[in-house]
Write an enzyme that holds these catalytic residues in place. Structure first.
Site, PDB file in Angstrom:
ATOM      1  N   MET A  37      47.555  26.778  97.633  1.00 19.05           N
ATOM      2  CA  MET A  37      47.333  28.227  97.728  1.00 19.05           C
ATOM      3  C   MET A  37      46.337  28.676  96.661  1.00 19.05           C
ATOM      4  SD  MET A  37      50.818  29.940  99.013  1.00 19.05           S
ATOM      5  CE  MET A  37      51.709  29.899  97.480  1.00 19.05           C
ATOM      6  N   ALA A  39      44.488  28.863  92.757  1.00 21.50           N
ATOM      7  CA  ALA A  39      44.885  28.938  91.343  1.00 21.50           C
ATOM      8  C   ALA A  39      45.228  27.521  90.867  1.00 21.50           C
ATOM      9  CB  ALA A  39      46.048  29.916  91.134  1.00 21.50           C
ATOM     10  N   LEU A  40      44.313  26.620  91.124  1.00 20.29           N
ATOM     11  CA  LEU A  40      44.598  25.199  90.930  1.00 20.29           C
ATOM     12  C   LEU A  40      44.714  24.843  89.448  1.00 20.29           C
ATOM     13  CD1 LEU A  40      42.226  23.633  93.629  1.00 20.29           C
ATOM     14  CD2 LEU A  40      44.560  24.521  93.872  1.00 20.29           C
ATOM     15  N   HIS A  41      45.605  23.901  89.156  1.00 20.86           N
ATOM     16  CA  HIS A  41      45.825  23.439  87.787  1.00 20.86           C
ATOM     17  C   HIS A  41      45.953  21.917  87.815  1.00 20.86           C
ATOM     18  CE1 HIS A  41      49.912  23.051  89.194  1.00 20.86           C
ATOM     19  NE2 HIS A  41      49.960  24.355  89.468  1.00 20.86           N
ATOM     20  N   HIS A  44      47.772  20.202  90.645  1.00 15.18           N
ATOM     21  CA  HIS A  44      46.983  20.040  91.874  1.00 15.18           C
ATOM     22  C   HIS A  44      45.962  18.921  91.697  1.00 15.18           C
ATOM     23  CE1 HIS A  44      48.098  24.430  92.241  1.00 15.18           C
ATOM     24  NE2 HIS A  44      48.482  23.972  93.409  1.00 15.18           N
ATOM     25  N   GLY A 157      53.628  18.237  96.341  1.00 11.56           N
ATOM     26  CA  GLY A 157      54.293  17.973  95.064  1.00 11.56           C
ATOM     27  C   GLY A 157      55.804  18.100  95.181  1.00 11.56           C
ATOM     28  N   LYS A 158      56.515  17.331  94.341  1.00  5.49           N
ATOM     29  CA  LYS A 158      57.985  17.371  94.371  1.00  5.49           C
ATOM     30  C   LYS A 158      58.566  18.534  93.579  1.00  5.49           C
ATOM     31  CE  LYS A 158      59.101  12.494  94.977  1.00  5.49           C
ATOM     32  NZ  LYS A 158      59.856  11.405  94.327  1.00  5.49           N
ATOM     33  N   GLN A 163      60.637  22.298  99.919  1.00  4.46           N
ATOM     34  CA  GLN A 163      59.499  22.412 100.842  1.00  4.46           C
ATOM     35  C   GLN A 163      59.139  21.030 101.414  1.00  4.46           C
ATOM     36  OE1 GLN A 163      55.775  24.861 100.235  1.00  4.46           O
ATOM     37  NE2 GLN A 163      55.029  22.960  99.382  1.00  4.46           N
TER      38      GLN A 163
HETATM   39  O1  PAF Z   1      53.104  24.570  98.044  1.00  9.12           O
HETATM   40  C1  PAF Z   1      52.223  25.395  98.341  1.00  9.12           C
HETATM   41  O2  PAF Z   1      51.300  25.644  97.566  1.00  9.12           O
HETATM   42  C2  PAF Z   1      52.288  26.110  99.675  1.00  9.12           C
HETATM   43  O3  PAF Z   1      53.594  26.385 100.043  1.00  9.12           O
HETATM   44  C3  PAF Z   1      51.549  25.360 100.796  1.00  9.12           C
HETATM   45  C4  PAF Z   1      52.203  24.020 101.113  1.00  9.12           C
HETATM   46  C5  PAF Z   1      50.106  25.150 100.402  1.00  9.12           C
HETATM   47  C6  PAF Z   1      51.576  26.190 102.085  1.00  9.12           C
HETATM   48  O4  PAF Z   1      50.964  27.423 101.904  1.00  9.12           O
END
Ligand code: PAF
Length: 292
Positions: A37, A39-41, A44, A157-158, A163
Site C-alpha cells: 500500500m 509508504a515503503l520501508h 517492504h 509479510g508475516k 492476512q
Molecule cells: O498488507 C498490505 O499492505 C495490504 O493489505 C495489501 C496486501 C497490499 C492489500 O492491499
C-alpha cells in the site's frame, strides 16, 4: 506511458492496459508479485529483495503500490495513512523491481462494482473481529492484482499473519495457481516491527512501542515452559496496560493454522496483539510452541 514515472530500467504502469502491455513479453517466465500500500520501508525492501532473488535474472518482479480504500473500515485511518510515492519508486528501483503498478482507486475499481469476496472462518477473529470488512477488502484487491499481474508467486509479510493465512485459504479454495510465500517480520534494532504506521507515533509512543515485542518474547518463553494461554495473555495485557496512552484491541493466543482457540497444545500456536498507541493501531505476533 501515461503519467507514469520512468526510473532506469524499472517501468511504472498507472493503468491496467499499461500493466498488461509491460507484462506481455514476460508471460511464461517466473513473475513474482509483492503487493503493497506504499509508504515503503525496510520491511517492504526485504520482501522486494526476496522477490528479486526468487525471480532470478530471467524472471520479473512486480510491485503494486496501491492504498486500497476498500480495506479500511475507518475513514480517518485511511486519510492518515502515509503516502510517499516518489520515495517508494526509488526504493523499488534500489531493490531491483522491474515493474511498479501504481493505479488510483478509479482505475482499480468500477464505481458500480458489486462483487464481494468474503472469507468466513479465519477472518471472524483477531483483526477481522475489530475491523469489519477489512479482510473482504484485502481479498478483493489481492484477487484483482492476481488477475491483472498473473504472477507465478506472491510474497506477503508475516507481521500481517492473519492476512497471510486468509490469502492462503483464498488461493486454496479458489484454486488460484499462485505460490504464496510468507516473509519473516522485519524489526528495528529495538525490536519494533517495521510498519508504515510507525511514523505516526508520538516520540513517547515510539519509545514505548518496542515493549510489544519484548512482552511477546517473554510470553513465548513462558508458554514454552508450560504457562497456560490465560496466563500468557494476561502477562502481555498487564505489560501493555502499564504504558501511558495505550489501549489494547486484543491479545490472543490461537492455533497458528486455524486462528481459533488452541485445542491441542502439541500444535503450533500464535500469540497476536493489536493495540492503539494513542491514535495509531499497531499489530505484532509471535509463533509459539511447547518445550518438549
Ligand atoms: O498488507 C498490505 O499492505 C495490504 O493489505 C495489501 C496486501 C497490499 C492489500 O492491499
Amino acid at each position: 506511458m501515461g503519467q507514469g514515472w520512468y526510473i532506469a530500467r524499472m517501468q511504472t504502469a498507472c493503468s491496467k492496459d499499461e500493466l498488461r502491455a509491460l507484462l506481455a513479453p514476460v508471460r511464461g517466465k517466473r513473475i513474482v508479485l509483492v503487493p503493497t500500500m506504499g509508504a515503503l520501508h525496510e520491511g517492504h525492501a526485504t520482501l522486494l529483495r526476496s522477490a528479486r532473488s526468487l525471480a532470478g535474472a530471467e524472471g520479473c518482479v512486480v510491485a503494486s503500490v496501491f492504498l486500497n480504500p476498500v480495506q479500511f473500515d475507518n475513514a480517518g485511518d485511511l486519510a492518515a495513512y502515509p503516502q510517499t510515492p516518489e520515495a517508494d519508486l526509488q526504493l523499488c528501483r534500489d531493490c531491483g523491481v522491474d515493474v511498479v503498478f501504481m493505479p488510483t482507486p478509479d482505475v482499480m475499481y468500477c464505481s458500480d462494482r458489486s462483487i464481494t469476496l468474503e472469507e468466513t472462518h479465519l477472518s471472524t477473529v483477531l483483526c477481522g473481529a475489530s475491523r469489519p470488512g477489512h479482510f473482504a477488502g484485502v481479498c478483493l484487491v489481492v484477487n484483482k492484482l492476481f488477475n491483472l499481474v498473473q504472477p507465478t508467486d506472491a510474497i506477503f509479510g508475516k507481521k500481517d499473519y492473519q492476512q497471510l493465512a486468509i490469502l492462503r485459504r483464498m488461493v486454496r479454495d479458489l484454486d488460484i495457481p499462485i505460490m504464496l510465500h510468507g516473509a519473516e517480520i522485519v524489526r528495528g534494532e529495538d525490536g519494533l516491527a517495521l510498519s508504515s504506521r510507525n511514523v505516526r507515533l508520538t516520540p513517547e509512543h515510539r519509545a514505548a512501542a518496542p515493549s510489544i515485542h519484548r512482552l511477546l518474547v517473554q510470553a513465548a518463553a513462558a508458554y514454552a515452559d508450560g504457562a497456560d494461554a490465560d496466563a500468557v495473555c494476561a502477562s502481555v495485557r498487564n505489560g501493555l496496560n502499564a504504558i501511558d496512552g495505550v489501549r489494547i484491541d486484543y491479545v490472543e493466543l490461537v492455533d497458528a493454522e486455524n486462528l481459533h482457540a488452541v485445542t491441542d497444545d502439541a500444535r503450533p500456536a500464535l500469540l497476536a496483539v493489536a493495540a492503539f498507541f494513542g491514535e495509531v493501531r499497531l499489530i505484532d505476533n509471535i509463533e509459539l510452541s511447547r518445550n518438549v
